[in-house]
Design a protein around this motif. Sequence first.
Motif, PDB file in Angstrom:
ATOM      1  N   GLU A  65    -101.510  18.288  -0.642  1.00  0.00           N
ATOM      2  CA  GLU A  65    -102.738  18.299  -1.443  1.00  0.00           C
ATOM      3  C   GLU A  65    -103.790  17.505  -0.690  1.00  0.00           C
ATOM      4  N   GLY A  66    -104.952  18.096  -0.542  1.00  0.00           N
ATOM      5  CA  GLY A  66    -106.002  17.443   0.211  1.00  0.00           C
ATOM      6  C   GLY A  66    -107.359  18.005  -0.152  1.00  0.00           C
ATOM      7  N   PRO A  67    -108.417  17.222   0.072  1.00  0.00           N
ATOM      8  CA  PRO A  67    -109.758  17.651  -0.316  1.00  0.00           C
ATOM      9  C   PRO A  67    -110.247  18.870   0.464  1.00  0.00           C
ATOM     10  N   MET A  68    -109.649  19.112   1.631  1.00  0.00           N
ATOM     11  CA  MET A  68    -110.088  20.256   2.438  1.00  0.00           C
ATOM     12  C   MET A  68    -108.929  21.205   2.720  1.00  0.00           C
ATOM     13  N   TYR A  69    -107.924  21.147   1.835  1.00  0.00           N
ATOM     14  CA  TYR A  69    -106.761  22.004   2.049  1.00  0.00           C
ATOM     15  C   TYR A  69    -106.585  22.968   0.881  1.00  0.00           C
ATOM     16  N   ASP A  70    -106.541  24.244   1.186  1.00  0.00           N
ATOM     17  CA  ASP A  70    -106.234  25.279   0.195  1.00  0.00           C
ATOM     18  C   ASP A  70    -105.476  26.364   0.934  1.00  0.00           C
ATOM     19  N   GLU A  71    -104.217  26.539   0.602  1.00  0.00           N
ATOM     20  CA  GLU A  71    -103.434  27.555   1.316  1.00  0.00           C
ATOM     21  C   GLU A  71    -103.707  28.951   0.784  1.00  0.00           C
ATOM     22  N   GLY A  72    -104.500  29.061  -0.297  1.00  0.00           N
ATOM     23  CA  GLY A  72    -104.746  30.369  -0.883  1.00  0.00           C
ATOM     24  C   GLY A  72    -103.496  30.904  -1.547  1.00  0.00           C
ATOM     25  N   SER A  73    -103.432  32.217  -1.725  1.00  0.00           N
ATOM     26  CA  SER A  73    -102.246  32.832  -2.317  1.00  0.00           C
ATOM     27  C   SER A  73    -102.002  34.172  -1.653  1.00  0.00           C
ATOM     28  N   ARG A  74    -100.762  34.419  -1.301  1.00  0.00           N
ATOM     29  CA  ARG A  74    -100.412  35.719  -0.729  1.00  0.00           C
ATOM     30  C   ARG A  74    -100.209  36.765  -1.814  1.00  0.00           C
ATOM     31  N   LEU A  75    -100.177  36.328  -3.059  1.00  0.00           N
ATOM     32  CA  LEU A  75     -99.977  37.260  -4.168  1.00  0.00           C
ATOM     33  C   LEU A  75    -101.252  37.367  -4.992  1.00  0.00           C
ATOM     34  N   LEU A  76    -101.626  38.592  -5.324  1.00  0.00           N
ATOM     35  CA  LEU A  76    -102.805  38.854  -6.147  1.00  0.00           C
ATOM     36  C   LEU A  76    -102.392  39.693  -7.345  1.00  0.00           C
ATOM     37  N   GLU A  77    -103.142  39.521  -8.425  1.00  0.00           N
ATOM     38  CA  GLU A  77    -102.938  40.400  -9.576  1.00  0.00           C
ATOM     39  C   GLU A  77    -104.075  41.403  -9.600  1.00  0.00           C
ATOM     40  N   CYS A  78    -103.721  42.687  -9.638  1.00  0.00           N
ATOM     41  CA  CYS A  78    -104.754  43.731  -9.683  1.00  0.00           C
ATOM     42  C   CYS A  78    -105.551  43.588 -10.975  1.00  0.00           C
ATOM     43  N   PRO A  79    -106.897  43.569 -10.891  1.00  0.00           N
ATOM     44  CA  PRO A  79    -107.702  43.414 -12.100  1.00  0.00           C
ATOM     45  C   PRO A  79    -107.690  44.654 -12.986  1.00  0.00           C
ATOM     46  N   ALA A  80    -107.193  45.788 -12.459  1.00  0.00           N
ATOM     47  CA  ALA A  80    -107.167  47.015 -13.260  1.00  0.00           C
ATOM     48  C   ALA A  80    -105.813  47.244 -13.916  1.00  0.00           C
ATOM     49  N   CYS A  81    -104.729  47.164 -13.132  1.00  0.00           N
ATOM     50  CA  CYS A  81    -103.408  47.498 -13.693  1.00  0.00           C
ATOM     51  C   CYS A  81    -102.514  46.275 -13.861  1.00  0.00           C
TER      52      CYS A  81
END
Length: 220
Positions: free
Chosen positions: A40-56
Amino acid sequence: MTSYVLQVLKCTACETEFVSTEVASCNTFDAVCYTDGFIEGPMYDEGSRLLECPACAKCLWRGNLPAMRYVSESEYSRDAACKALPWAIPVRRFAGIVDAAPWTNNAQESYVRIRAWWEANDGCRHNQSVSSNISCSEVANLDRLLVILDPSDPQEALIKAEILRELGRMDECLHHLDRRFDNDLDAVASQIRILAQDGVRRVARLSPHTGERPARESIL
Ligand SMILES: [Zn+2]
């Protein structure tokens, strides 16, 4: 600082195009690293490899999606068609999706299970008065990680050792650490070894001199 780019992706289930934010760069300056690999850090964000489709609402692996195009912030503000697209929802909580098993290989399964483990550790990570007791479902998650992680890989061996320590299996933990680790990994292994020898199961902050996480992008 952490910088981001916008990307237009297409859902492989319903073929809806949507916009997603992707981490372009970040760093671990002033970050706190933990024995379980969490940062955890002020300039650290690993993002996410998983997304939820906003439609389905299907859970999608970013790397498996057709990338339509990248869009700069200035382009986005001028592109009416792009602005009309829905936004993907990055998956940031993983414990709740383990039972759905949204993976097709060990790397994907490790990714989800390690983050579910991090979530389980968050309570005692930030509050020393919170018990580090592990629930049955958390034990099952860790047991499965012990099966799919590869001890011949030094980084994965380190993660296995930390899991064994948190499960209270100190002799097995020390056995996995009884090998040569390079550079920063050796410093992390030393700290996990000391905790195991002291019988400490709780996740712990790494001393700053170790510099890096106990395992990196190959499995995290
Ligand atoms: Zn979809």
